[in-house]
Design an enzyme around this catalytic site. Sequence first.
Site, PDB file in Angstrom:
ATOM      1  N   HIS A   1       0.834  -1.212   0.000  1.00 24.57           N
ATOM      2  CA  HIS A   1       0.000   0.000   0.000  1.00 24.57           C
ATOM      3  C   HIS A   1       0.869   1.262   0.000  1.00 24.57           C
ATOM      4  CE1 HIS A   1      -3.647   2.372   1.233  1.00 24.57           C
ATOM      5  NE2 HIS A   1      -2.731   3.110   1.829  1.00 24.57           N
ATOM      6  N   GLU A   2       1.794   1.340   0.956  1.00 22.04           N
ATOM      7  CA  GLU A   2       2.622   2.550   1.065  1.00 22.04           C
ATOM      8  C   GLU A   2       3.523   2.712  -0.159  1.00 22.04           C
ATOM      9  OE1 GLU A   2       1.992   4.734   3.308  1.00 22.04           O
ATOM     10  OE2 GLU A   2       0.754   3.504   4.637  1.00 22.04           O
TER      11      GLU A   2
ATOM     12  N   HIS B   1       1.722   4.794  -2.669  1.00 21.15           N
ATOM     13  CA  HIS B   1       1.879   6.228  -2.377  1.00 21.15           C
ATOM     14  C   HIS B   1       3.266   6.710  -2.816  1.00 21.15           C
ATOM     15  CE1 HIS B   1      -1.791   7.036  -0.186  1.00 21.15           C
ATOM     16  NE2 HIS B   1      -1.567   6.125   0.754  1.00 21.15           N
TER      17      HIS B   1
ATOM     18  N   GLU C   1      -4.722   8.158  -2.719  1.00 23.14           N
ATOM     19  CA  GLU C   1      -5.214   6.878  -2.207  1.00 23.14           C
ATOM     20  C   GLU C   1      -5.495   5.918  -3.365  1.00 23.14           C
ATOM     21  OE1 GLU C   1      -5.038   6.717   0.995  1.00 23.14           O
ATOM     22  OE2 GLU C   1      -5.921   4.737   1.339  1.00 23.14           O
TER      23      GLU C   1
END
Lengths: 495, 495
Positions: free
Chosen positions: A263-264, A267, A293
């Site tokens: 997930h990170e 980003h 997001e």
Amino acid sequence: MSKPAYQQLCDHYQKLDHFNHLAAICGWDQATMMPSGGNQVRSEAMATLSLQIHELATAPLLAELFDKAQDESLDVEQHASLREMQRHWRQATVLPADLVKAKSLAGSKCEHAWREQRPNNDWEGFEKNWAEVVRLSQQEAQIRAEAAGLSPYDAMLELYEPGVTSSELDTLFSEVKQWLPPLIDQVIDKQASESLIQPTGRFPVAQQKALGLEVMETLQFDFSHGRLDESVHPFCGGVKSDVRLTTRYHDSDFVQSLMGIVHETGHARYEQGLPHHLSGLPVGEARSMGIHESQSLFFEMQLGRSEPFIAMLSKLANKHFVDTPAKVLTQDNFHKLYTRVKKDFIRVDADELTYPAHVILRYEIERDLMNGTLDHRDVPELWDSKMQQYLGLSTKGNFKNGCMQDIHWTDGAFGYFPSYTLGAMYAAQFMAAMKQQLDVEGLVAKGEMTPIFDWLSSNVWEKASLLSTGELVQQATGEKLNARYFQQHLRERYL
Amino acid sequence: MSKPAYQQLCDHYQKLDHFNHLAAICGWDQATMMPSGGNQVRSEAMATLSLQIHELATAPLLAELFDKAQDESLDVEQHASLREMQRHWRQATVLPADLVKAKSLAGSKCEHAWREQRPNNDWEGFEKNWAEVVRLSQQEAQIRAEAAGLSPYDAMLELYEPGVTSSELDTLFSEVKQWLPPLIDQVIDKQASESLIQPTGRFPVAQQKALGLEVMETLQFDFSHGRLDESVHPFCGGVKSDVRLTTRYHDSDFVQSLMGIVHETGHARYEQGLPHHLSGLPVGEARSMGIHESQSLFFEMQLGRSEPFIAMLSKLANKHFVDTPAKVLTQDNFHKLYTRVKKDFIRVDADELTYPAHVILRYEIERDLMNGTLDHRDVPELWDSKMQQYLGLSTKGNFKNGCMQDIHWTDGAFGYFPSYTLGAMYAAQFMAAMKQQLDVEGLVAKGEMTPIFDWLSSNVWEKASLLSTGELVQQATGEKLNARYFQQHLRERYL
């Protein structure tokens, strides 16, 4: 002869960016490296820096330069750049300093007490502090609304999702509300008969770390422009040229931490992929919280939970967790672990399918709170009734797992929640568009992910804030944002 | 009513301290954590920060406030504080901005080329760039001299050792020059018949790190206000409330790194021990480079090479280096490893006994360079003749191991070298005074080091810059600085 006004503005924002750079690195250090005894003096130094940043962001000279720059001959990019500078400046200057300070103090007070009140389920104590946070946030929304010619809640939305309105959200979310609750029930029913093995035993931090780094490499994280460390609350910090990811390892479990890194990394790659030639300017920043997001969720949900990616994760986990029984780490078990659906109270622990229900509930409540049509004292009751309606759970008297569960409202960050589900919808729509051009699953299966990232780069990352969110989505996918692709994605994955 | 001028000055210097804090942390990050690709933008952000710091340090408003504060009723500490603010301000403002910039550019250019020129022994190439560095440094010395009413070299000394003059150094060093060369010969003669075992094999970094941390704990480094990391060039950075030590590990050797940690811990404890109530003010800073070095050398040479400390190091090394033959790690062998004397070209690798010879040589040359009585083109010849005289080594044609070995002169940092040997002398004199009150060796042997650190704290650390260096040494030891205790210490240890 003095420099053109637009050039002076660029110099000013570059300087502001330099101070923001220092704040990002020192903030990262505070969360990852700083020993506890360093905190007081660090906080004072950071406060002085914040003041410096505020002074630069609100410098009165900017208004004059904006006027002059309007009359200069600017190309398309420079026009967009000027527009973003002005948006940045308006948001920084519109509030009276007194209100900013009062809200910050009320938020700190409320949050500090909340840390004790939440475990004690102390709604009455919380309500006393929160009343002030809500009141000052309503004032903020009112002032922003008047300046922007929007409703109070829409003016708050502008901070996170410029251009998105509650009327748009109402349409999107009312559609989701129709198909989501029955879909959740159907999936839970289906999964009831499936068996999965919960990982037990020890997963040494060194092994988890090595696995995480290898996954980041697969996702083409640029380690010459970033690094991975640990912090209590995982985040993606640092600056575009030096992105600082963090995660948190638990010796007894790897499932959440591993997908958290995926997930990170989403980003991070957005930040690393922003165009260099616009570096330091507002127009060179990420478009919005929702688009940000969308990239983390593209990595985590679209890519990260796809069958070929799960297969790869299972293979890598087998390589690193040498002491774990192989049956725990099979592709099939990984698939089940990462797609398990469960109705529960806590948003941050929610799965992909129930997550939007949490967000829609919060959206509807915070919208009415900001617009002044809901009294904050009535929030627990409304929360309970919506929770029953969307997830069949009662939070009657259970404040700590109800409206007291999050830090966002405690701090007065109203308008942020929709970004999570907007991000999930954007991500699904991007994937659908990408699949028109690429055999995504085939590429992942072969480990050839470059075309996937190239698509994201040219359609999202390279666009920075040159386009509005609406234009960006339209150009990337050929249509405006809608919930159809999200629904389709969920049905395909879970049914 | 506005604040008293002295209070306004304190506010100003606190603010300056906050920006220095950010520079220290981001500088540490750059040396220890930052990935290579982050360097360009970081350097730009640091340059903007330097400019901000320069503006605060030279703010014209300060002159006015100094005048007013003189007439306010101040206590003894505040008087000292005002004096240090003014010293700080004078040093920051005395040079024209053009000269600062020109010297910085010339220094960067010279250093950049030096990195290639040194391995190639290219004096001719070096000399061309260095001529400009020397010329601009002479200009700087001249301007500082006129403002301070001192000789040019003494004015440069003021930057590092305020209050120390070359006439004082001439006296101290001429004494040392009489007894040092014969002492070195005598010791080398004595050691010729001794046998010692050079450590070979592998010393895993994780083991070295664990050993280093345990030694730091023994030395009562406060880990809630600091940490240990790695960097190419070890240093003691960060801020008083959060001291960042670094070291460099070599897999194949631990000897230098281990004692390097002891050395840097001395610097660190001085910083950690500076008085909290003066934090953020110039008077709350360490007294001078020489006093700073006296603390690192007290830890490394006085304490760290004492028999009971060596015994403890040997015991701890045996605990951590589980795969190393015990005979390498005996107290006797440790003692020999850490007291071996050898005449050699390179200052940074020199042992305790030959080190002052290197420093005196440099002092005599840089003094004459700054005072304009020596042409920089004559430096290699003079270096060679002094090296022959003090250490019996010739550097004829060997520029890279002669005057091109260091970065200090390359960068134009003239006036810094004496601090090293002043530090060694202060350290010996402090130890002699301490031994009048404490059974130092007995305390170390029992592992009860607190009284030792209490003595340093009340006599040095807590004094910050409240006293002049001369007053500090007089109060701590009952007499002014002299070379006697240093000589005594060396004779006792090495003969």
